[in-house]
Design an enzyme around this catalytic site. Structure first.
Site, short mmCIF file in Angstrom:
data_model
loop_
_atom_site.label_atom_id
_atom_site.label_comp_id
_atom_site.label_asym_id
_atom_site.label_seq_id
_atom_site.Cartn_x
_atom_site.Cartn_y
_atom_site.Cartn_z
CG HIS A 1 -4.74 0.93 -3.81
ND1 HIS A 1 -4.00 0.96 -2.65
CD2 HIS A 1 -5.68 -0.04 -3.63
CE1 HIS A 1 -4.48 0.06 -1.80
NE2 HIS A 1 -5.50 -0.56 -2.38
CE1 TYR A 22 -6.65 -6.33 -7.04
CE2 TYR A 22 -6.88 -7.59 -5.03
CZ TYR A 22 -6.69 -6.39 -5.66
OH TYR A 22 -6.54 -5.24 -4.93
CE LYS A 73 -6.53 -0.56 4.58
NZ LYS A 73 -7.79 -0.77 3.84
NE ARG A 99 -3.15 -3.47 -1.30
CZ ARG A 99 -2.63 -4.31 -0.41
NH1 ARG A 99 -1.33 -4.51 -0.38
NH2 ARG A 99 -3.42 -4.94 0.44
CG HIS A 112 -6.32 -8.54 0.93
ND1 HIS A 112 -6.42 -8.93 -0.38
CD2 HIS A 112 -6.15 -7.18 0.90
CE1 HIS A 112 -6.31 -7.87 -1.18
NE2 HIS A 112 -6.15 -6.81 -0.42
NE ARG A 147 -3.61 -2.13 2.79
CZ ARG A 147 -3.37 -3.28 3.43
NH1 ARG A 147 -2.18 -3.49 3.99
NH2 ARG A 147 -4.31 -4.21 3.50
#
Length: 299
Positions: free
Chosen positions: A245, A280, A171, A248, A271, A147
């Site tokens: 992004h 994806y 995150k 990514r 994730h 990120r």
């Protein structure tokens, strides 16, 4: 307790106790500032009803806000009132019946291999800012799938295996290992020489811990990264706008298209849910259909 007082206390709790990032706390603050605007900041929290909150959602819809924006607002309000209920500031939580809006599924934007190569090479062709830094920055974004916040917060001490990998903090303060291929490592080595030279010439001591710095020697920010990318993907560069992004998204798409297991890609991207990574796989399916339609003689 007023809505303003509750909001201020709640944001402090998110930052000091929960340890959420500055950007996350700011996002909560923006949504709750809007709640104060709709209901007035000095309104007593215990007097707020479900009907009051539903009117706020109606206001957002009337302003043609996206479903994602409305849902983010609802999530912030729910969390605020859950906090108020937990601390017995209110007897009943008026936000429990707030329903989120269905968001249409969208396939994430990604670049083709040619487009990735073009934007990564652009700093070498058009030295708009800092050639070695920007070249390394773009290659490392694509190579690792990081990120924007993760790449700008990367520190020199985070690297291992002679620059082949690094530990990043994503995150929720979750750490994971990311990898860099040879071209990215070579570009990084060139940048580190220029970085050292700039710091010496400007007599900057001690050196900033962050890997990527600006031309003044300070740490590069996510805003700085977006500015750099806007310059190189704007009219002075490729003239095809790219956001951070997209690197990514492209990393994930190419990994899956080339046979990587979806759970491995999930781990590489950091994730928490595999459903996020599975978006994806839709891209690779769309890509295969497009190739089929272009290549099949009867299409």
């Amino acid at each position: 307790m007023t809505l303003r007082e509750l909001t201020d206390e709640f944001l402090l709790y998110l930052s000091a106790v929960r340890g959420l990032s500055e950007n996350t706390v700011k996002s909560y603050g923006n949504d709750l500032a809007q709640l104060q605007e709709f209901l007035t900041a000095e309104l007593e929290v215990k007097t707020i009803t479900r009907e009051n909150l539903m009117l706020c959602i109606g206001r957002l819809s009337a302003e043609n806000k996206s479903a994602a924006t409305v849902n983010r607002f609802i999530a912030a309000v729910r969390t605020l009132f859950a906090y108020a209920k937990k601390l017995n500031y209110i007897e009943k939580n008026p936000s429990l019946e707030m329903k989120t809006v269905k968001i249409p599924k969208r396939i994430p934007n990604f670049m083709t291999l040619a487009e990735v190569g073009e934007i990564c090479d652009e700093p070498v062709k058009e030295e708009l800012l800092w050639k070695s830094r920007d070249h390394a920055l773009f290659l490392m974004l694509y190579s690792s799938g990081c990120r924007a916040s993760e790449i700008v917060n990367l520190k020199l001490c985070d690297f291992m295996d002679n620059g082949r990998s690094a530990i990043v903090t994503g995150k929720g303060n979750k750490q994971r290992k990311v990898f860099f291929e040879e071209e990215a490592r070579c570009a990084l080595a060139e940048y580190l020489k220029d970085r050292k030279k700039l710091l010496i010439e400007n007599k900057i001591e001690p050196q900033p811990a962050e890997l990527f710095i600006n031309l003044k020697g300070g740490p590069l920010t996510t805003g700085g990264l977006r500015y750099i990318l806007n310059r190189y993907s704007g009219v002075e560069g490729t003239n095809r706008h790219v956001n951070p992004h997209a690197f990514r998204h492209t990393f994930a798409t190419n990994m899956l298209a080339n046979g990587a297991d979806v759970r491995i890609v999930q781990e590489m991207l950091g994730h928490s849910s595999i459903s996020t990574t599975q978006r994806y796989t839709h891209i690779t399916t769309e890509k295969l259909i497009d190739i089929y339609n272009k290549a099949h003689p009867h299409s």
